[in-house]
Each structure stands twice: as C-alpha cells, then as structure tokens.
Write a protein that holds these residues in place. Structure first.
Motif, PDB file in Angstrom:
ATOM      1  N   TRP A 178       0.845  -1.185   0.000  1.00 41.37           N
ATOM      2  CA  TRP A 178       0.000   0.000   0.000  1.00 41.37           C
ATOM      3  C   TRP A 178       0.887   1.244   0.000  1.00 41.37           C
ATOM      4  CZ3 TRP A 178      -5.418  -0.924   0.429  1.00 41.37           C
ATOM      5  CH2 TRP A 178      -5.761  -2.257   0.710  1.00 41.37           C
ATOM      6  N   ILE A 179       0.767   2.068  -1.035  1.00 43.80           N
ATOM      7  CA  ILE A 179       1.653   3.223  -1.214  1.00 43.80           C
ATOM      8  C   ILE A 179       0.880   4.520  -0.974  1.00 43.80           C
ATOM      9  CG2 ILE A 179       3.352   4.315  -2.711  1.00 43.80           C
ATOM     10  CD1 ILE A 179       3.925   1.370  -2.109  1.00 43.80           C
ATOM     11  N   GLY A 221       1.210   8.408  -4.930  1.00 47.08           N
ATOM     12  CA  GLY A 221       1.774   7.071  -4.768  1.00 47.08           C
ATOM     13  C   GLY A 221       1.609   6.209  -6.004  1.00 47.08           C
ATOM     14  N   THR A 243      -4.518   1.987  -8.842  1.00 46.08           N
ATOM     15  CA  THR A 243      -4.348   3.373  -8.406  1.00 46.08           C
ATOM     16  C   THR A 243      -5.696   3.963  -8.016  1.00 46.08           C
ATOM     17  OG1 THR A 243      -4.563   4.283 -10.665  1.00 46.08           O
ATOM     18  CG2 THR A 243      -2.354   3.678  -9.913  1.00 46.08           C
ATOM     19  N   SER A 284      -5.022   8.819  -8.734  1.00 47.74           N
ATOM     20  CA  SER A 284      -3.671   9.209  -9.164  1.00 47.74           C
ATOM     21  C   SER A 284      -3.745  10.085 -10.415  1.00 47.74           C
ATOM     22  CB  SER A 284      -2.821   7.965  -9.454  1.00 47.74           C
ATOM     23  OG  SER A 284      -2.599   7.220  -8.273  1.00 47.74           O
ATOM     24  N   ALA A 331      -2.188   1.956  -4.603  1.00 50.35           N
ATOM     25  CA  ALA A 331      -1.564   3.252  -4.339  1.00 50.35           C
ATOM     26  C   ALA A 331      -2.572   4.382  -4.452  1.00 50.35           C
ATOM     27  CB  ALA A 331      -0.412   3.486  -5.315  1.00 50.35           C
ATOM     28  N   ALA A 376       4.632   4.340  -7.928  1.00 51.81           N
ATOM     29  CA  ALA A 376       4.608   2.917  -8.267  1.00 51.81           C
ATOM     30  C   ALA A 376       4.860   2.708  -9.752  1.00 51.81           C
ATOM     31  CB  ALA A 376       3.265   2.315  -7.864  1.00 51.81           C
TER      32      ALA A 376
END
Length: 521
Positions: A69-70, A136, A165, A168, A132, A140
C-alpha cells in the motif's frame, strides 16, 4: 496540507458559505469499445485497454499474497492503515503499508526507494500487487517503468503482477501548474475575511453614565487605522511565519514530476512493448465529488484524517458546508448591526450639524461622531466584500484545479437597415458585411455587430485531481472505475472505497479483470 486549511479555519470559523452554482455535471460514461479482442488495444473514452493481458480468471491459487500500500503526497505508513487492516482481517493476504519514500526527489527517485523496500519481501511469483493513492500511484508506475523499460537490471519487483491506483493524476495535476494562483487565492481569503472579522471585533460598545450628559455609548476600539493594522498584522504573520513554510512543504521537488505536461509523465506514458510490463494487470479508480460546495467537501478530509472515522466511516462531508452557511448568515446579521449603528450615528451627525462648518470641527463631531461614522461605513464595505468573495471562492478554486473552464466565443452579424426595413444575417467574417446593400424598399446601410458569448464548462473531479487524469492509466487492463461522491482524501476510508475493494478483491464485479481476487479467510 491539512494544517494549512486548519489555519484558514482558525482565521474564519468554518470558512465560507459556498452558494449553489449551475447544475453539476452528470456521470461520465465509458463510450463504445472500438475494435475486437484481436491483440489490438481497446479504446474506452481515452483509456487504452490491453487485451494481450490474460484477464477474466481469478487470481493465483496462492495461500497468501502480498499487497503493498503506497501513500500519496505528504502521507505516511498510516495513510492506508484502515483499508489495509480490513483487507488483512478478511483475506488470506499480507499487507505492507510501511512502504514509504522521501519527496525531495523526482518520481523516479521515489520509485527507486519503494522498489528497494518491496524487494525485501520479494517472493518471485508475480502474484503480489500494489495499491496506491494519488502521488503514490505515479511513484509505483515509475518504479515499475524503471525496472522493465530502462534496462537497469533490477529484479526487486519480479513478484509484482499488477497495481491499482486510486485518484492518481496520470495526466498530471492542474493544481500544481496553478500553485501560484492557489497561493494568491489563500492570501486574498485571509485579507477579505481578516478585515471583516477585524471590524466586527473592534466594534465593541460600552454604555456608561456620564455627569450632565447621562447615558453615553462608547466604542473605544472603533478606529479605522487600528482595525486595518490589526487585520494586516494577522495575515502577514500567518503567511510569513506559518503558511509560507507549509506552501514549501506542499511543493517538494517530487511534485514537479507530475505537473500537467511534465517530462516524467510523458516518459511513463510510453510503455515498452514485448515484456512483462505489458502483461501486468492495471486498474485505475477515480473519485467524483459533488460540484456544489466542492472546495469545502474536499477540505474536510484534508483537515480531518479520514482514518479517524472508523472502518470506511469517512462519509459525511456536508458539515463544513452547514457550518459555513451559519457563518455566512452571521455576517449578514453583522451587516444589519452595523447599518443600525450607522443610522443612529447619522441621526447624531445631522443633529449636531456635523456636516456644516464650523460645527464639524467641534469635539463631539470631530473626535466621536465623524470617526465612528467612517468606521461603520468601512466595516459594512468590508463585510459585504467578504461575503462576495466567499460566494465566488468555490468557483475560483474549481478554476485552479481545472474543474471549471470559461470559453469565450464571438459571433458576427451583418445588420442592414433603412427607414422602412431591417435585416440581420450571421456571418463568419466582418469583411463579409457590405457597407450598403439593396433592400426591398431601397438601399440599406449596413454595419457589423459582434456578440460575445461565454460558456461555462465543468469537468468531474475529486476536488484535487480531474477524473480524466485519474482515469488515464496507460495500458490499463480494465475500464476506469468510478467512485461516486468521493473527494480526494476521503477515498482512502469511505463506503465507496469498501465497494471498490470488494469489487476488486472478492465480488468479481470488474468486467475484465479478475486477477486481483483473493481467498477469503
């Protein structure tokens, strides 16, 4: 950013009452699939699906898979704490939310950081995946791109078979291009609201009994210079001592990598062909928040951590709007109060002949009545200017993030007339309109009329990132997935996220992509 907005709230409790604008845009569809599944890409409203990817089958038959998990801009290991904890409790999966990176570097530098961290858990089976949020997701993508497209010889991500995502900005974030406008908007907000509150606070009245005169209403702090100085001092202090440093923190070097049109974004759009990157599973989720009160709905979960509302409990986003409306209404009552005080003061003004020389130079007029009259007039002006600014603040914010655009067009008309008749004709060029032309009842004199039209166009967004940007994941293996009534930070822990994760990990609700499905506990 949440501390920045908290300071705004301290300046003007609950910020603003954002008035309803035009009807919010409807949800966007996906358009028509173009072409068949014959090895060519499928275009769905600007998003390229990659049918070369083997989709439609459940995920690997593996007892436990790993999810990394970002976090996004300014985030930390706790950013995904609630969602990752829910996934761990319900599925046979190992959740790693401790993958972090510093932001004083480019997207590719951050990608290198998370690649090394993920490599510590490397199982080498291509069964694991990344989830993410916001920035993030780009980090990634940069890590994956660097490993498979730059020929760097890295193997840290060989266990990663897909990534997802949430919000994002794959096309970039317009807010970053307009960060100077955002700073100007914040400064103007402080000035307008600061002046309004300063005049209210200094309009303190005391009733005293004086010899001979009797009851007298005093207002010792009602001084224009004092009030304007106080308002300016507060705003200058906040910006010089506090906000300036937060703007710096909100604009680390990494954000230059995903301004709209940034080179790093353009680099990552060019996926390399014929290798593992093409066969990787990729899904983009995007949020669409209600257009009415967009700024306040978005601010809510910048100020308050979405993870503090229980599991998937960050759903209420109207409270700031309700409180701001009450604040706006309070300013209306203050204007009424100032106008009543001004009416009473004007009675004294004319009763004491303060408009006539030499009486205007007498002590009551010169030192009390006229200064207070001028103070009240300035105060009314400040309060009305603040309300006018508050009414347009939401629209100004939408323009900064790109969620609203105003397009101006001009139309030309050739108008000809004589005393007995008139004609009007739309033309493409003013030169097409003659000086004179023959009419039914004689010659008509002609002139060109220019009509300017302004059209307001809106775009869906989550309050920070435009939907069109969050949807545009290159070589996605699934259509972009919409999260309804969801702002940028809210999407990390609300009902929409729960439904999205269930569709992704369990219910097999995504039409094309079932690889991410996990085994339940």
């Amino acid at each position: 950013m949440k501390k920045l907005f908290y300071i705004y709230l301290m300046i003007a409790p609950d910020l603003i009452y954002s008035q309803s604008l035009n009807n919010p845009p409807g949800g966007s569809g996906y358009g028509q699939m173009m072409g068949g599944n014959n090895g060519t890409n499928i275009n769905i409203q600007g998003t390229q699906l990659n049918p070369n990817n083997p989709t439609g089958n459940p995920g690997p038959d593996h007892h436990e898979r790993d999810i990394f998990w970002i976090h996004g801009l300014g985030g930390s290991a706790s950013s995904w704490s609630t969602a990752s904890g829910w996934a761990y409790d319900n599925y046979l999966v190992n959740c790693h939310s401790n993958i972090t990176y510093t932001e004083n570097q480019s997207i590719f530098g951050a990608g290198n950081s998370i690649r090394n961290d993920i490599g510590l858990y490397n199982q080498g089976d291509a069964e694991d995946f990344i989830i993410a949020h916001s920035q993030g997701g780009l980090v990634a993508r940069a890590a994956i791109y660097d490993q498979y497209c730059r020929g760097a010889g890295h193997e840290e991500l060989k266990s990663i078979g897909g990534f997802v995502t949430f919000g994002s900005p794959h096309q970039g974030a317009r807010l970053l291009n307009n960060r100077a406008q955002f700073k100007t908007l914040a400064e103007e907000l402080c000035k307008k609201l600061g002046r309004a509150y300063a005049y209210k606070l200094t309009n303190i009245k005391f009733t005293v009994n004086l010899p001979i005169v009797g009851k007298e209403v005093l207002h010792p702090f009602a001084d224009i210079k004092l009030t304007e100085y106080f308002a300016k001092l507060v705003c200058d202090t906040i910006f010089d001592k506090v906000l300036k440093s937060y703007f710096i923190k909100l604009n680390p070097p990494i954000t230059q990598s995903y301004e709209v049109g940034a080179d790093h974004l353009n680099t990552m759009k060019n996926w390399c062909d014929g290798n593992r990157l093409d066969t990787m599973h990729k899904v983009a989720f995007y949020g669409v928040e209600d257009e009415v009160g967009l700024m306040l709905r978005t601010i809510k979960y910048f100020v308050e951590d979405a993870n503090n509302f229980g599991q998937f409990g960050a759903n209420e986003d109207n409270d700031y709007i309700r409180n701001a409306k009450a604040n706006y209404d309070s300013m209306t009552s203050w204007i009424t109060e100032f106008e009543c005080d001004l009416k009473a003061t004007m009675f004294k003004f004319f009763d004491r002949n303060c408009d006539i020389w030499p009486f205007k130079n007498n002590n009551p007029c010169l030192n009390k009545i006229i200064p207070y009259k001028n103070f009240l007039e300035k105060g009314i002006q400040a309060l009305k200017e603040a309300q006018a600014f508050m009414s347009t603040l939401d629209e100004q914010y939408k323009a900064i993030i790109g969620a609203v655009e105003y397009q101006t067009t001009q139309e030309y008309y050739c108008i000809c007339a004589n005393p007995h008749e008139e004609s009007e004709e739309k033309i493409n060029d003013p030169l097409q309109c003659p000086i004179r032309k023959q009419g039914k009842y004689g010659w008509m004199n002609c002139s060109t009329s220019i009509v300017t039209k302004t059209v307001r166009k809106t775009k869906d967004s989550d309050g920070v990132v435009l939907a069109e940007s969050a949807m545009d994941l290159p070589e996605a293996t699934e259509m972009p997935q919409k999260m309804y009534i969801t702002s940028h930070m809210q999407m990390r822990n609300n009902d929409a996220l729960k439904h999205a994760l269930e569709d992704l990990l369990f219910d097999a609700q995504l039409p094309n992509e079932h690889w991410f499905i996990l085994t339940t506990k």
